[in-house]
Write a protein that holds these residues in place. Structure first.
Motif, PDB file in Angstrom:
ATOM      1  N   GLY A 301       0.814  -1.206   0.000  1.00 35.68           N
ATOM      2  CA  GLY A 301       0.000   0.000   0.000  1.00 35.68           C
ATOM      3  C   GLY A 301       0.851   1.260   0.000  1.00 35.68           C
ATOM      4  O   GLY A 301       2.065   1.217   0.233  1.00 35.68           O
ATOM      5  N   PRO A 302       0.221   2.417  -0.228  1.00 33.67           N
ATOM      6  CA  PRO A 302       0.954   3.689  -0.270  1.00 33.67           C
ATOM      7  C   PRO A 302       1.368   4.151   1.122  1.00 33.67           C
ATOM      8  O   PRO A 302       0.855   3.673   2.142  1.00 33.67           O
ATOM      9  N   LYS A 303       2.288   5.093   1.158  1.00 32.18           N
ATOM     10  CA  LYS A 303       2.771   5.633   2.428  1.00 32.18           C
ATOM     11  C   LYS A 303       1.648   6.254   3.253  1.00 32.18           C
ATOM     12  O   LYS A 303       1.651   6.223   4.484  1.00 32.18           O
ATOM     13  N   LYS A 304       0.652   6.826   2.565  1.00 30.02           N
ATOM     14  CA  LYS A 304      -0.467   7.463   3.274  1.00 30.02           C
ATOM     15  C   LYS A 304      -1.240   6.460   4.135  1.00 30.02           C
ATOM     16  O   LYS A 304      -1.806   6.824   5.166  1.00 30.02           O
ATOM     17  N   LYS A 305      -1.266   5.202   3.705  1.00 25.27           N
ATOM     18  CA  LYS A 305      -1.951   4.169   4.490  1.00 25.27           C
ATOM     19  C   LYS A 305      -1.276   4.008   5.850  1.00 25.27           C
ATOM     20  O   LYS A 305      -1.943   3.973   6.891  1.00 25.27           O
ATOM     21  N   LEU A 306       0.053   3.921   5.842  1.00 23.98           N
ATOM     22  CA  LEU A 306       0.790   3.786   7.091  1.00 23.98           C
ATOM     23  C   LEU A 306       0.641   5.041   7.946  1.00 23.98           C
ATOM     24  O   LEU A 306       0.452   4.945   9.172  1.00 23.98           O
ATOM     25  N   GLU A 307       0.733   6.206   7.325  1.00 26.34           N
ATOM     26  CA  GLU A 307       0.601   7.457   8.072  1.00 26.34           C
ATOM     27  C   GLU A 307      -0.761   7.541   8.766  1.00 26.34           C
ATOM     28  O   GLU A 307      -0.866   8.012   9.911  1.00 26.34           O
ATOM     29  N   ARG A 308      -1.792   7.076   8.085  1.00 25.97           N
ATOM     30  CA  ARG A 308      -3.133   7.083   8.677  1.00 25.97           C
ATOM     31  C   ARG A 308      -3.193   6.162   9.896  1.00 25.97           C
ATOM     32  O   ARG A 308      -3.755   6.522  10.934  1.00 25.97           O
ATOM     33  N   MET A 309      -2.602   4.969   9.775  1.00 21.36           N
ATOM     34  CA  MET A 309      -2.600   4.036  10.901  1.00 21.36           C
ATOM     35  C   MET A 309      -1.873   4.616  12.107  1.00 21.36           C
ATOM     36  O   MET A 309      -2.365   4.566  13.237  1.00 21.36           O
ATOM     37  N   LEU A 310      -0.692   5.189  11.878  1.00 18.30           N
ATOM     38  CA  LEU A 310       0.083   5.751  12.979  1.00 18.30           C
ATOM     39  C   LEU A 310      -0.660   6.910  13.638  1.00 18.30           C
ATOM     40  O   LEU A 310      -0.610   7.078  14.870  1.00 18.30           O
ATOM     41  N   SER A 311      -1.348   7.688  12.828  1.00 15.91           N
ATOM     42  CA  SER A 311      -2.143   8.799  13.362  1.00 15.91           C
ATOM     43  C   SER A 311      -3.290   8.277  14.234  1.00 15.91           C
ATOM     44  O   SER A 311      -3.580   8.837  15.304  1.00 15.91           O
ATOM     45  N   GLU A 312      -3.915   7.205  13.792  1.00 15.91           N
ATOM     46  CA  GLU A 312      -5.024   6.634  14.563  1.00 15.91           C
ATOM     47  C   GLU A 312      -4.534   6.022  15.875  1.00 15.91           C
ATOM     48  O   GLU A 312      -5.230   6.089  16.899  1.00 15.91           O
ATOM     49  N   TYR A 313      -3.332   5.434  15.857  1.00 19.45           N
ATOM     50  CA  TYR A 313      -2.766   4.937  17.107  1.00 19.45           C
ATOM     51  C   TYR A 313      -2.594   6.084  18.104  1.00 19.45           C
ATOM     52  O   TYR A 313      -2.851   5.924  19.309  1.00 19.45           O
ATOM     53  N   GLU A 314      -2.145   7.229  17.609  1.00 13.38           N
ATOM     54  CA  GLU A 314      -1.974   8.408  18.465  1.00 13.38           C
ATOM     55  C   GLU A 314      -3.313   8.834  19.064  1.00 13.38           C
ATOM     56  O   GLU A 314      -3.411   9.100  20.271  1.00 13.38           O
ATOM     57  N   SER A 330       6.913   0.411   4.382  1.00 16.25           N
ATOM     58  CA  SER A 330       5.704   0.651   3.592  1.00 16.25           C
ATOM     59  C   SER A 330       5.844   1.997   2.886  1.00 16.25           C
ATOM     60  O   SER A 330       6.040   3.009   3.566  1.00 16.25           O
ATOM     61  N   PRO A 331       5.837   2.012   1.556  1.00 15.56           N
ATOM     62  CA  PRO A 331       5.634   0.876   0.656  1.00 15.56           C
ATOM     63  C   PRO A 331       6.748  -0.171   0.816  1.00 15.56           C
ATOM     64  O   PRO A 331       7.877   0.161   1.122  1.00 15.56           O
TER      65      PRO A 331
END
Length: 374
Positions: A301-314, A330-331
């Protein structure tokens, strides 16, 4: 490890058929060579070869010498000087530019601790290990030479004369190899003769845990199998996680994200690839893997997918530290312009291999030093 496993399988077949064989091991190299110390080849009395000690240049001559070893039942050290371009016996223009010493040992089925039995016992333990192979630089025929024992990370020692050798000179350097992760040589006097012992560091087989059982996982499983890696496919969908779909996988499991950690063993040679194409599944599992010290996590998946997950963990008051997120790729994979499932599989496996060997994955043509470390 794949070469060792292939040799063990071939040895079992030969033993069942009652055919004699010999094991050739590269024990020392000066300069450059296609294969490094620790490369092995099994030779049967009818000329069957398993494994390799060069790029194909030395195998024929080594086979002929191995047949003499099989008949005489005495180990022999063979030296090939590939620096000599006029030496037609090993091929004109070989170009390796090195001196290669190969120990050829006869395999005695009536010995319980011959080299193949030692290798088989070693691979049964998923631990770092050191294999000790003895030889002398001075003689061609070497009755005292051979692969004598191995030592695993847990302190388990198996092999011929192991106690005597360890207590005399080998224990301390073997420990350094075991925990330093780098093979070496040491010399000592044995029964009045000056011997050299090649202490080879052998890590366990790489374990690739692929989470996801879509069609794009099949090439990754197949390529990992070619490399000799242990592969496990895990998915929460029973209709996808079927052994008949992933014939070359070691295990195919059905598990929810929270069950994955309990289903696998995580060590320094375990690598994960998240390929579920399911955001919630990946998010739940990614967090657990980071908290359980996974060394490498590839996520499609794109980098934005990981960024979204990390943001949600926060936002959920369970942030991951920088050290925990450093293992996430990731990618996933090296930048080779991969688009197809096969190309993506190649990219991911190449990245893992580069990480294992502390390399950056750059073209070798730009490397200023030797390809292999001294």
């Amino acid at each position: 490890m794949k070469e060792i496993r292939d040799i063990i399988r071939s040895y079992r077949d030969l033993k069942a058929q009652g055919k004699r064989c010999a094991l050739a091991t590269v024990v020392h190299v000066e300069g450059s060579s296609y294969r490094r110390p620790g490369a092995r080849m099994l030779i049967s009395e009818d000329g069957r070869l398993t494994g390799a000690i060069s790029g194909g240049c030395l195998e024929g001559d080594a086979m002929r010498k191995a047949l003499h070893v099989i008949n005489e039942q005495v180990p022999a050290l063979v030296t090939y000087d590939t620096m000599d371009e006029d030496d037609a016996t090993i091929g004109i223009g070989l170009g390796c530019n090195g001196i290669i010493k190969i120990l050829i040992e006869p395999i005695r089925y009536d010995y319980t601790d011959h080299p193949l039995e030692l290798l088989e016992n070693m691979t049964a333990e998923r631990q770092n290990a050191v294999i000790a192979t003895f030889f002398s630089f001075k003689q061609k025929k070497q009755p005292l030479a051979g692969t004598r024992f191995f030592m695993s990370e847990s302190g388990h020692i198996v092999g011929r004369d192991s106690e005597k050798m360890l207590h005399n000179v080998v224990y301390e350097p073997a420990q350094k190899v075991l925990y330093g992760g780098k093979s070496t040589w040491t010399e000592f006097d044995f029964d009045g003769e000056k011997m050299t012992v090649f202490l080879e560091f052998v890590p366990p087989a790489k374990s690739l845990i692929i989470v996801g059982a879509g069609n794009d996982v099949i090439p990754l499983v197949d390529m990992a199998d070619v490399l000799g890696w242990d592969t496990t496919v895990i998915d929460g969908r029973a209709g996808y996680a079927k052994k008949e779909r992933f014939v070359k996988a070691c295990d195919v499991l059905i598990a929810k994200p929270e069950e994955v950690i309990k289903s696998v063993r995580i060590d320094d040679f375990t690598f994960f690839a998240l390929m579920t194409h399911n955001y919630n599944y990946d998010k739940a599992l990614l967090y657990e893997l980071c908290k359980h010290n996974a060394r490498y996590i590839a996520m499609l998946g794109p980098k934005k997918k990981l960024e979204r997950m990390l943001s949600e963990y926060e936002e959920e008051n369970r942030p991951l530290s920088d050290a925990e997120t450093d293992v996430i790729h990731s990618p996933a994979g090296l930048d080779i312009g991969a688009e197809t499932s096969e190309e993506i599989a190649l990219s991911i496996l190449s990245e893992i291999n580069a990480i294992i060997n502390n390399r950056l994955g750059k073209p070798l043509k730009f490397k200023q030093s030797m390809i292999h470390a001294e």
